[in-house]
Design an enzyme around this catalytic site. Sequence first.
Site, short mmCIF file in Angstrom:
data_model
loop_
_atom_site.label_atom_id
_atom_site.label_comp_id
_atom_site.label_asym_id
_atom_site.label_seq_id
_atom_site.Cartn_x
_atom_site.Cartn_y
_atom_site.Cartn_z
N ASP A 1 -9.33 -5.07 -4.92
CA ASP A 1 -8.84 -3.90 -4.19
C ASP A 1 -9.76 -2.71 -4.42
O ASP A 1 -10.01 -2.32 -5.56
CB ASP A 1 -7.42 -3.57 -4.66
CG ASP A 1 -6.66 -2.67 -3.70
OD1 ASP A 1 -7.30 -1.84 -3.04
OD2 ASP A 1 -5.42 -2.80 -3.64
N HIS B 1 -8.16 -4.94 -0.46
CA HIS B 1 -6.85 -4.31 -0.29
C HIS B 1 -6.02 -5.01 0.78
O HIS B 1 -4.82 -5.23 0.61
CB HIS B 1 -7.07 -2.84 0.07
CG HIS B 1 -5.83 -2.01 0.11
ND1 HIS B 1 -5.05 -1.76 -1.00
CD2 HIS B 1 -5.23 -1.34 1.14
CE1 HIS B 1 -4.03 -0.99 -0.68
NE2 HIS B 1 -4.11 -0.72 0.62
N SER C 1 0.83 -1.19 0.00
CA SER C 1 0.00 0.00 0.00
C SER C 1 0.88 1.25 0.00
O SER C 1 1.64 1.47 -0.94
CB SER C 1 -0.96 -0.04 1.20
OG SER C 1 -1.96 0.95 1.08
#
Length: 385
Positions: free
Chosen positions: A333, A366, A169
């Site tokens: 995601d 995610h 991320s």
Amino acid sequence: MIAGLGLLISSPLWAWDGVVEKQTFEIDSFTTQNGETIPNVTVGWESYGELNEARDNAILITHFFSGTSHAAGRYNADGKPTGYWDAIIGPGKALDTDEYYIISSDTLVNLNANDPNVTTTGPASINPDTGEPWGMDFPVVTIRDFVEVQRELLESQGIESLHAVMGASMGALQAIEWASAYPDRVERLIPVIGGGVADPWLLATLSSWAAPIRVDANWNEGNYYDGEPPTDGLKEALKLVTLNANHWQWANETFNRDWADEERDPAQDISARYAIEQTLDDIAAARAELSDANHLLYLVRANQTFMAGHGDSLEEGLAAIEAPTLMLYSENDLVFAPQGVRRTAELIEADGTEVTLETLEGNRGHLDGVLSIDQASDTLRAFLQ
């Protein structure tokens, strides 16, 4: 102390047996990409494994938005393994601590400014010129600034090149920036659940995370350190972070439409909650105890301003990457659109750089980049070799 030179508080050379020693790194004067000076920058760091004599076996782990340097291990012998990537970091694992020296540091403006295991410099830190917390006078910092602090940390240990840089991320953004800014220092690049630029969808998502803090009256334009902090706004912000980082599959499979209190029907009691509401509130409340609202706002801005290469052209920033690249991502995601990840891969490999794309399966969206990373163990092991 020499100005601008990061000095180590303790030795970097120690074997990892699962117990992590949190250490501290200081820079007495740091200049941001915007030309602002921050005195007395201090960040925490930890490592796993040993740095070899040639100092060429280092792997840098860069952490995600709400993360810290604690990527693996535990802080005491009796504690549970709490590192977020324990599944892949350790003896015999994909990131083998018998072979590699793995290092991770807390970023500037780390969200968890009130965590005793986190050391960071940001709005909650004392401005030595005033003796008061910086608040919103703290300079705006970027992903590239995070990278520059890490570079000074590594150089203080005599590390001039990285066997690999890997992060999830926001950590993926840092990893990409490393490979773009210092292509001669990064041998392998592993971005996980992240792309080369904060696209408009991500800009808006990040803005929604900041909004609850700004409408909390206690925020007071960031001047709350001598009064009541904007805890309610911070909780709502962190609830959004948790929700967006997950996926509707996880929500539906885990909670159905269960009530938080089986004796209180939301259809009959306006104050009653559904189980998923209560769970997100509880998670947010626990995280808020360790977090700082202004730090969250600064992290939002650092992520919003990200474009690989810290320039005006995404194509140029990604073309600068020369390291073979392994991109791990989730098709579910809801933060970094899969199309954006694939576009990043296309731009990196446009000039012949080797890129491998691999998906991570799961129902967490995610978060599968953190919780399901062990799926990629064999791929990671082969890529690092």
